[in-house]
Design a protein around this motif. Sequence first.
Motif, short mmCIF file in Angstrom:
data_model
loop_
_atom_site.label_atom_id
_atom_site.label_comp_id
_atom_site.label_asym_id
_atom_site.label_seq_id
_atom_site.Cartn_x
_atom_site.Cartn_y
_atom_site.Cartn_z
N ASP A 122 21.95 51.53 1.08
CA ASP A 122 20.74 52.15 1.64
C ASP A 122 20.99 52.90 2.95
O ASP A 122 20.51 53.99 3.15
CB ASP A 122 19.62 51.12 1.83
N ARG A 123 21.73 52.26 3.88
CA ARG A 123 21.98 52.86 5.20
C ARG A 123 23.46 53.21 5.31
O ARG A 123 24.31 52.33 5.10
CB ARG A 123 21.62 51.86 6.29
N ASP A 174 19.85 53.15 13.06
CA ASP A 174 19.87 53.26 11.60
C ASP A 174 20.00 54.74 11.26
O ASP A 174 19.13 55.55 11.65
CB ASP A 174 18.57 52.67 11.03
N ASP A 273 8.20 52.23 1.52
CA ASP A 273 8.72 50.99 0.94
C ASP A 273 7.77 50.31 -0.03
O ASP A 273 8.14 49.35 -0.67
CB ASP A 273 9.18 49.95 1.97
N LYS A 293 10.23 53.31 -3.30
CA LYS A 293 11.63 53.43 -3.68
C LYS A 293 11.92 52.18 -4.51
O LYS A 293 11.83 51.07 -4.00
CB LYS A 293 12.52 53.47 -2.43
C1 GAL Z 1 15.52 51.91 6.39
C2 GAL Z 1 15.13 52.02 4.94
C3 GAL Z 1 13.63 52.09 4.84
C4 GAL Z 1 13.01 50.90 5.54
C5 GAL Z 1 13.58 50.71 6.93
C6 GAL Z 1 13.09 49.44 7.58
O1 GAL Z 1 16.90 51.90 6.53
O2 GAL Z 1 15.72 53.14 4.32
O3 GAL Z 1 13.27 52.12 3.49
O4 GAL Z 1 13.20 49.76 4.76
O5 GAL Z 1 14.98 50.71 6.90
O6 GAL Z 1 13.50 48.31 6.91
#
Ligand code: GAL
Length: 360
Positions: A122-123, A174, A273, A293
């Motif tokens: 994801d990240r 992030d 989310d 997602k």
């Molecule tokens: C991001 C993610 C988001 C959300 C956010 C906070 O990295 O892509 O969907 O979940 O973190 O948790």
Amino acid sequence: MLNRRAVLAGTVSLALLSACSDNGGDGSADASKGGAVGIAMPTRASDRWLTDGKSVVQSLKSRGYKTKLVYGDDDPKTQVSQIKELIEQGVDALIIAAIDNRSLDAVLQRAADADIAVISYDRLILGTRNVDYYVSFDNEMVGRVQAHYIIEKLGLEDGKGPFNIELFAGSHDDNNTKYFFDGSMALLQPFLDNGKLVVPSGQTELDQITTLRWDGRTAQRRMSRILAKSYGDRKVDAVLSPYDGISRGVLSALKSAGYGSGGRPLPIITGQDAELDSVKSIIAGQQSQTVYKDVRQLAQAAATMVDDILHEREPEVDNGTDYDNGVKAVPAVLLQPTSVDKTNYDVLVKSEYFTDAQLK
Ligand code: GAL
């Protein structure tokens, strides 16, 4: 040092593998068939990461892997020591959703030395060559979807305005934060430039609007400060929020300031989310939108990738060039997000993300 090829050849002791089976492993997997996979997730404080953890475990178990799932409680140091431990326990692959994308350099060197495959989940993990693949959603698209929602609901393309908007972003550490922000601003900037969108707080730069660890209470405090300082007689028409937890914090601040009652409607508030509380809020007409997602698919993608790597097959990727982490372009698989609001939230039930009863 344990070598993943040794696991494939069936020469790793079962005792070592079973040390990795708690909290997500069921002890029933055939160790000679798969191997052991460490899964490092960022936090238990949000539904989505709980679903991610559960789904990754399920996807791997169905392919015959042992799993060890850990949550870093949003503390980068905790996450680093958890990953160190997973390496010492002899996992064959690591699936990591980083808390601080730049804190993993040293520990991922250890992983590389131990021949452990690393998937950035994801990240995107930055600043190291020791990350093999990236699985995520099209995060810039997420930002665009949120901005598009605001533009459409305000009627900006029909020339309506000016409207007041406030901007929120995610955690500065992030990497997704930048993608979401850039995607949103690509669409919103023209309306800021032509004066149809006004930001009364004046806070439009990314470093002015980030929210450490995506924390809802931090966002709530910032929104309350902005309302007290920059609004007076003005009203908020829209809030760009990149994540449901932030959206709920913003909503609390707005409600405390009298929005949502007495002829003062709530502004348009985006999110991301499809967290249960936010979906309920959308149904109740409070939060306006979220970005769904399906993280079960993300989990599948990560598990498929691990399975390919550990079987010496080349994983299929969607993008081999654009996800540069500062040291290398990390080959990426990217899934598509879906905008959800009051008009189409049944997609969450149809896809069995939630049951009807949960949304009541
Ligand atoms: C991001 C993610 C988001 C959300 C956010 C906070 O990295 O892509 O969907 O979940 O973190 O948790």
